[in-house]
Design a protein around this motif. Structure first.
Motif, PDB file in Angstrom:
ATOM      1  N   UNK A 102       1.433  -3.271  17.176  1.00 43.57           N
ATOM      2  CA  UNK A 102       2.202  -2.276  16.426  1.00 43.57           C
ATOM      3  C   UNK A 102       1.530  -0.907  16.506  1.00 43.57           C
ATOM      4  N   UNK A 103       0.220  -0.885  16.295  1.00 44.35           N
ATOM      5  CA  UNK A 103      -0.502   0.375  16.250  1.00 44.35           C
ATOM      6  C   UNK A 103      -0.573   1.089  17.583  1.00 44.35           C
ATOM      7  N   UNK A 104      -0.575   0.316  18.669  1.00 50.68           N
ATOM      8  CA  UNK A 104      -0.661   0.915  20.001  1.00 50.68           C
ATOM      9  C   UNK A 104       0.708   1.086  20.650  1.00 50.68           C
ATOM     10  N   UNK A 105       1.765   0.704  19.925  1.00 51.86           N
ATOM     11  CA  UNK A 105       3.107   0.849  20.482  1.00 51.86           C
ATOM     12  C   UNK A 105       3.402  -0.123  21.604  1.00 51.86           C
ATOM     13  N   UNK A 106       2.813  -1.326  21.544  1.00 53.50           N
ATOM     14  CA  UNK A 106       3.022  -2.343  22.564  1.00 53.50           C
ATOM     15  C   UNK A 106       4.116  -3.314  22.113  1.00 53.50           C
ATOM     16  N   UNK A 107       4.741  -4.038  23.046  1.00 57.92           N
ATOM     17  CA  UNK A 107       5.802  -4.979  22.672  1.00 57.92           C
ATOM     18  C   UNK A 107       5.312  -6.024  21.676  1.00 57.92           C
ATOM     19  N   UNK A 108       6.204  -6.414  20.768  1.00 60.76           N
ATOM     20  CA  UNK A 108       5.867  -7.415  19.757  1.00 60.76           C
ATOM     21  C   UNK A 108       6.363  -8.805  20.137  1.00 60.76           C
ATOM     22  N   UNK A 109       7.104  -8.917  21.226  1.00 56.40           N
ATOM     23  CA  UNK A 109       7.563 -10.211  21.725  1.00 56.40           C
ATOM     24  C   UNK A 109       6.799 -10.599  22.975  1.00 56.40           C
ATOM     25  N   UNK A 209      -2.958  -5.959   7.892  1.00 56.61           N
ATOM     26  CA  UNK A 209      -2.399  -6.958   6.986  1.00 56.61           C
ATOM     27  C   UNK A 209      -1.037  -7.488   7.359  1.00 56.61           C
ATOM     28  N   UNK A 210      -0.679  -7.464   8.651  1.00 59.79           N
ATOM     29  CA  UNK A 210       0.602  -7.998   9.076  1.00 59.79           C
ATOM     30  C   UNK A 210       1.763  -7.039   8.886  1.00 59.79           C
ATOM     31  N   UNK A 211       1.571  -5.777   9.250  1.00 61.98           N
ATOM     32  CA  UNK A 211       2.666  -4.816   9.225  1.00 61.98           C
ATOM     33  C   UNK A 211       2.598  -3.779   8.135  1.00 61.98           C
ATOM     34  N   UNK A 212       1.526  -3.796   7.319  1.00 63.14           N
ATOM     35  CA  UNK A 212       1.357  -2.733   6.319  1.00 63.14           C
ATOM     36  C   UNK A 212       0.756  -1.488   6.977  1.00 63.14           C
ATOM     37  N   UNK A 213       1.060  -0.341   6.394  1.00 64.12           N
ATOM     38  CA  UNK A 213       0.702   0.941   7.020  1.00 64.12           C
ATOM     39  C   UNK A 213      -0.372   1.636   6.184  1.00 64.12           C
ATOM     40  N   UNK A 214      -1.596   1.456   6.584  1.00 62.85           N
ATOM     41  CA  UNK A 214      -2.715   2.061   5.855  1.00 62.85           C
ATOM     42  C   UNK A 214      -2.757   3.567   6.035  1.00 62.85           C
ATOM     43  N   UNK A 215      -2.313   4.038   7.195  1.00 61.03           N
ATOM     44  CA  UNK A 215      -2.396   5.475   7.511  1.00 61.03           C
ATOM     45  C   UNK A 215      -1.176   5.861   8.334  1.00 61.03           C
ATOM     46  N   UNK A 216      -0.018   6.016   7.688  1.00 61.96           N
ATOM     47  CA  UNK A 216       1.200   6.355   8.430  1.00 61.96           C
ATOM     48  C   UNK A 216       1.011   7.580   9.315  1.00 61.96           C
ATOM     49  N   UNK A 217       1.427   7.428  10.570  1.00 59.92           N
ATOM     50  CA  UNK A 217       1.334   8.535  11.508  1.00 59.92           C
ATOM     51  C   UNK A 217       0.020   8.647  12.251  1.00 59.92           C
ATOM     52  N   UNK A 218      -0.912   7.734  12.017  1.00 60.51           N
ATOM     53  CA  UNK A 218      -2.193   7.790  12.731  1.00 60.51           C
ATOM     54  C   UNK A 218      -1.953   7.750  14.238  1.00 60.51           C
ATOM     55  N   UNK A 219      -2.659   8.605  14.957  1.00 58.23           N
ATOM     56  CA  UNK A 219      -2.459   8.798  16.396  1.00 58.23           C
ATOM     57  C   UNK A 219      -3.679   8.288  17.153  1.00 58.23           C
TER      58      UNK A 219
END
Length: 298
Positions: A102-109, A209-219
């Motif tokens: 999710x964080x690196x923008x990679x496929x989840x399937x 934590x399985x999809x929670x966003x600790x730092x929305x928009x982190x690049x």
């Protein structure tokens, strides 16, 4: 091995996703073999975490490409093996959280991930390098946490019965009954600061934590860490904030402080550190952003 052929190692945690990785492996192996006909594909089914870590480090030393298949624990081992090397990492997500993808923008399937890693496209991303009190280091792809979240992560890791995506929520409610704000001693880009906080997230990428966003928009390309501070709040308020961690909406609460830094030293009383959901041990922990530390496929 013919000219142009590569050594591709796939390390699998067969128990990931409640055995989903084991069930998917035959089709994944077939798809990789068809997509990479000229490459030498070696598949290692890890017996345990130590075996998986050793296999990943061997691949980083011997192979041209490392693929890992499993959950975030497997991804964490893969990035620690490949970080700082020219060996690219490909992640085939078969766990319940898949926060690194999710964080690196990679496929989840898994099917889409196989296509992505076999297309040959690669990019470099930043990582957080954590230096422990004994001088050893660990690479973190997503979030270094302490305080409430770290205790929840460690409680979830100790569960005897796997609860999948529900694990964090169940353990958060259990931890909330006795949790109190903790005293932090920070050093942010060399500037000391003391404060009380429920939790402090030092993030390279935004998810945990399985999809929670600790730092929305982190690049993961900006060379900076995104820091989120949850200032002291009552238990009822913290309970209300927890669901909005999934949307990132919690950052609008007045108890939330956010800033960016190149390096953060986390210290304090009663703190336990974790990174990507894995235990990091005692503080102080020095967390530094390292630009372009990892080659990623996909």
């Amino acid at each position: 091995m013919s000219d142009g052929a590569r050594r591709v190692h796939l390390v699998v945690n067969p128990t990931a996703g409640r055995g989903r990785a084991r069930r998917l492996l035959p089709k994944v192996a077939e798809a990789l073999g068809a997509a990479l006909p000229s490459d030498a594909l070696r598949i290692v089914e890890a017996a345990d975490a130590e075996h998986a870590e050793a296999a990943c480090r061997a691949a980083a030393a011997e192979a041209d490409v490392l693929l890992v298949m499993g959950g975030d624990g497997m991804a964490h081992l893969g990035l620690n093996a490949c970080a700082g090397t020219p060996v690219p990492l490909g992640v085939l997500p078969a766990g319940t959280g898949n926060d690194l993808c999710r964080g690196l923008g990679l496929p989840l399937g898994v099917r889409d991930a196989v296509v992505a890693v076999t297309q040959g496209r690669r990019r470099r991303v930043d990582l957080a390098q954590v230096t422990k009190p004994d001088g050893t280091t660990r690479w973190v792809g997503c979030v270094v946490s302490s305080g409430f979240d770290s205790r929840v992560a460690l409680r979830a890791a100790a569960l005897r019965v796997p609860l999948g995506p529900l694990a964090y929520a169940v353990c958060a409610l259990a931890e909330l009954r006795t949790f109190r704000p903790l005293r932090y001693r920070l050093r942010v880009d060399g500037v000391p600061r003391e404060l009380d906080s429920m939790a402090i997230f030092v993030a390279n990428a935004e998810f945990f934590g399985g999809g929670m966003r600790a730092a929305p928009g982190a690049d993961v390309h900006d060379g900076l860490l995104d820091v989120t501070v949850i200032h002291p709040v009552g238990r009822a308020t913290l309970l209300r904030l927890l669901p909005s961690l999934y949307s990132g909406g919690f950052v609008r609460h007045p108890a939330i402080e956010r800033f960016r830094a190149s390096e953060v030293v986390v210290d304090g009383d009663g703190l336990i550190g974790s990174g990507d959901g894995e235990a990091l041990g005692d503080v102080p922990l020095r967390v530094a952003s390292v630009s372009n530390a990892l080659h990623v496929l996909g």
